[in-house]
Write a protein that holds these residues in place. Sequence first.
Motif, short mmCIF file in Angstrom:
data_model
loop_
_atom_site.label_atom_id
_atom_site.label_comp_id
_atom_site.label_asym_id
_atom_site.label_seq_id
_atom_site.Cartn_x
_atom_site.Cartn_y
_atom_site.Cartn_z
N ARG A 199 -8.38 10.46 16.73
CA ARG A 199 -8.18 10.12 15.86
C ARG A 199 -9.35 10.01 14.97
NH1 ARG A 199 -12.48 7.98 15.27
NH2 ARG A 199 -12.03 6.24 13.73
N ASP A 200 -8.61 9.32 13.46
CA ASP A 200 -9.64 9.49 12.12
C ASP A 200 -9.14 8.51 11.22
OD1 ASP A 200 -11.44 10.56 10.50
OD2 ASP A 200 -11.19 12.56 10.91
N PHE A 201 -9.66 8.03 10.49
CA PHE A 201 -9.27 6.84 8.81
C PHE A 201 -9.82 7.02 8.03
CE2 PHE A 201 -14.00 6.55 10.65
CZ PHE A 201 -14.41 5.93 8.82
N ASP A 202 -9.18 6.82 6.94
CA ASP A 202 -10.12 7.23 5.94
C ASP A 202 -9.67 5.96 5.23
OD1 ASP A 202 -10.42 8.29 3.09
OD2 ASP A 202 -8.94 9.72 2.99
N TYR A 203 -10.39 5.54 3.98
CA TYR A 203 -10.78 4.05 3.66
C TYR A 203 -11.28 4.35 2.26
CZ TYR A 203 -15.65 4.54 2.90
OH TYR A 203 -16.85 4.51 2.95
N SER A 204 -10.70 3.10 1.20
CA SER A 204 -11.08 3.14 -0.59
C SER A 204 -11.78 2.04 -0.48
CB SER A 204 -9.66 3.81 -1.87
OG SER A 204 -9.10 2.53 -1.24
N LEU A 205 -12.95 1.73 -1.20
CA LEU A 205 -13.85 0.58 -2.62
C LEU A 205 -13.97 0.04 -3.34
CD1 LEU A 205 -14.89 -1.11 -0.21
CD2 LEU A 205 -17.01 -0.58 -0.55
N SER A 206 -13.53 -0.26 -4.28
CA SER A 206 -13.88 -0.72 -5.40
C SER A 206 -14.04 -1.78 -5.93
CB SER A 206 -12.80 0.25 -6.07
OG SER A 206 -11.80 -0.78 -6.21
N ARG A 207 -14.72 -2.02 -6.97
CA ARG A 207 -14.01 -3.28 -8.12
C ARG A 207 -13.12 -3.99 -8.80
NH1 ARG A 207 -19.12 -5.77 -6.28
NH2 ARG A 207 -21.12 -4.91 -6.57
N ARG A 208 -12.00 -3.28 -8.63
CA ARG A 208 -11.53 -3.19 -8.95
C ARG A 208 -10.05 -3.05 -8.33
NH1 ARG A 208 -9.07 -1.57 -14.93
NH2 ARG A 208 -8.93 0.85 -14.08
N ILE A 209 -8.86 -4.03 -8.44
CA ILE A 209 -7.69 -4.05 -7.22
C ILE A 209 -6.88 -2.06 -7.89
CG2 ILE A 209 -5.63 -5.08 -8.29
CD1 ILE A 209 -6.34 -4.47 -4.60
N ASP A 210 -6.91 -2.60 -8.55
CA ASP A 210 -5.90 -0.65 -9.52
C ASP A 210 -6.80 0.01 -8.77
OD1 ASP A 210 -3.67 -2.85 -10.14
OD2 ASP A 210 -4.54 -2.65 -12.18
N ASP A 211 -8.07 0.51 -8.41
CA ASP A 211 -8.72 1.60 -8.12
C ASP A 211 -8.78 2.07 -7.23
OD1 ASP A 211 -9.56 2.10 -10.65
OD2 ASP A 211 -11.71 1.01 -10.68
N LEU A 212 -8.63 1.28 -6.23
CA LEU A 212 -7.82 1.60 -4.70
C LEU A 212 -7.23 2.41 -4.74
CD1 LEU A 212 -7.41 -1.30 -2.73
CD2 LEU A 212 -9.64 -0.49 -2.75
N ILE A 213 -7.31 4.02 -3.22
CA ILE A 213 -6.36 4.77 -3.53
C ILE A 213 -4.68 4.03 -2.90
CG2 ILE A 213 -6.00 6.15 -1.85
CD1 ILE A 213 -8.95 7.41 -1.41
N LYS A 214 -3.80 5.18 -3.63
CA LYS A 214 -2.22 4.11 -3.59
C LYS A 214 -1.78 4.25 -1.92
CE LYS A 214 -2.12 3.39 -7.70
NZ LYS A 214 -1.47 2.09 -7.98
N PRO A 215 -1.56 3.39 -1.48
CA PRO A 215 -1.65 2.66 0.24
C PRO A 215 -0.69 4.41 0.71
CG PRO A 215 -0.69 1.34 -0.88
CD PRO A 215 -1.45 2.21 -1.93
N GLU A 216 -0.18 4.77 0.35
CA GLU A 216 1.15 6.05 0.45
C GLU A 216 0.03 7.45 0.60
OE1 GLU A 216 2.59 4.66 -2.10
OE2 GLU A 216 2.86 5.42 -3.71
N ILE A 217 -1.02 7.27 -0.27
CA ILE A 217 -2.04 8.77 -0.01
C ILE A 217 -2.55 8.34 0.53
CG2 ILE A 217 -3.64 10.04 -1.55
CD1 ILE A 217 -1.58 9.19 -3.87
N LEU A 218 -3.34 7.23 0.83
CA LEU A 218 -4.18 6.61 1.87
C LEU A 218 -3.80 7.36 3.44
CD1 LEU A 218 -6.73 5.51 2.31
CD2 LEU A 218 -5.57 3.47 2.75
N GLY A 219 -2.34 7.16 3.38
CA GLY A 219 -2.14 7.20 4.99
C GLY A 219 -1.81 8.49 5.34
N GLN A 220 -1.44 9.22 4.05
CA GLN A 220 -1.18 10.88 3.94
C GLN A 220 -2.32 11.47 4.19
OE1 GLN A 220 0.91 12.01 0.09
NE2 GLN A 220 2.63 10.62 0.98
N LYS A 221 -3.67 11.33 3.35
CA LYS A 221 -4.96 11.76 4.14
C LYS A 221 -5.36 11.67 5.63
CE LYS A 221 -8.32 11.12 0.64
NZ LYS A 221 -8.98 11.25 0.23
N THR A 222 -5.08 9.98 5.88
CA THR A 222 -4.97 10.10 6.92
C THR A 222 -5.06 10.46 8.15
OG1 THR A 222 -6.31 7.59 6.71
CG2 THR A 222 -5.56 7.78 8.45
N ALA A 223 -3.48 11.06 8.23
CA ALA A 223 -2.84 11.56 9.03
C ALA A 223 -2.97 13.03 8.99
CB ALA A 223 -1.32 11.47 8.36
N LYS A 224 -3.47 13.15 7.18
CA LYS A 224 -4.31 14.48 7.86
C LYS A 224 -5.31 15.07 8.24
CE LYS A 224 -5.18 18.23 3.91
NZ LYS A 224 -5.52 18.87 2.55
#
Length: 446
Positions: A199-224
Amino acid sequence: MQLIKEIENEELHLVNTVKNTLKLSKNINASVEVFIKKTIGISVNVRNNIVENVEFNSDGGLFITVYNKFSKGSVSSKDFSIKNIKNMLDIAINISKYSSSDFFSGLPDIKFLCFHSMELDLFHPWEFNIENAIKMSILSEKSAFESDKRIVNSEGSFLNSHTTINVFGNSLGVLEKYKSTRYSNYTCMIAQDKNSMQRDFDYSLSRRIDDLIKPEILGQKTAKRAISRLGSRKIQTMRSPIIFSSEISHMFFSHLASAISGDNVYQKSTFLINDLKMKIFPDWLDIEENPHLKRGLGSKPFDNEGVATEIKYIIKAGILQTWLLNCYNARKLKLDSTGNCGGIHNWLVSNQNISFEELLKKMDQGILVTELMGQGVDVINGNYSRGAVGFWVEKGKISYPINEITISGNLRNMWNNIVSISSDVDRRNNIQCGSVLLSEIQVSGN
């Protein structure tokens, strides 16, 4: 707009609460400090396309500290009513009467206090829509599952949105406030092949919602990331060069923050007790603390005692420049507060402007650590021992994943053994740093 109006009304209510507390405190012959912190937020958790929970929170606390000559009384409550505030002040005074007199207690010197909070661009409200939040979390999982057939399960996908309001005042005339937002999304996936499951994970954190990693990209990075750990091997015990990847390198420098904290210094419970103005890192390495970084995750105009924060060097040319002090331990050490009551603010660790790929080539052969486990660090003597997983690097390229290893050494030697830091800075923490290459460390395996 509705959310913004609600937050503004709540902020006004908290400011009036602090004003009322200070007004009521004028009836007592003591110095008073008042602090309110309130966090309003929502979290959505999805697992395997099913909403597991939706959490709303509205947590706040009123903290009153009374300094009766050199005796201190502190009390806190979630009840902000006038009746309760009067009761809190009475309790705080009574506590101070039975507290030992301590010459080092008291409000900050007025010259260090923040009377005009600067704008740090920390507040970016988002009208939270539960349905959209659920869709975003589901999309992260869906993207991970679709990216590779070896992704077989999920440990969950989260989306969090929180707003925090801080209001501070004291009997020296300070009444300051600031508010901030914080958003995060997180996905953890499980990969499986014929021989293993990881198992592995990934995440993003920011002051603005628009600065978060896009959900589809986050999923791809986590899978990788999860797939890259399949086929992990054990290695032999050895001494080896090592790289702390940028996603965990902040942990490596967080031990410095603990070792130079004022409490540990005045109690002489740090291995750096005699190292102020001494060289403890390579001479090319700087660490700057910048509390005024726009949208910074560790930015704030004043600390928890109302002391104005300021930009300063923690490490300059490898030399330790300062301790991290609040008012109490500063007086103990016959120094001034550094505005660090409550922790550090945006440490910016210098690098040598080389890419992560160049750093791997520089190491040539060794271990890339991507995750650390355990708490085996002792700031009294500097001894370091933590479980780790990562990858074996051969001829400057990642060769295969490794697990079940322990890395150990002494922080003083480890800091001196830093060869280089790459420019792949991770900005998701108070300590912003690239990947760190150490010339040698003890690795325990088979």
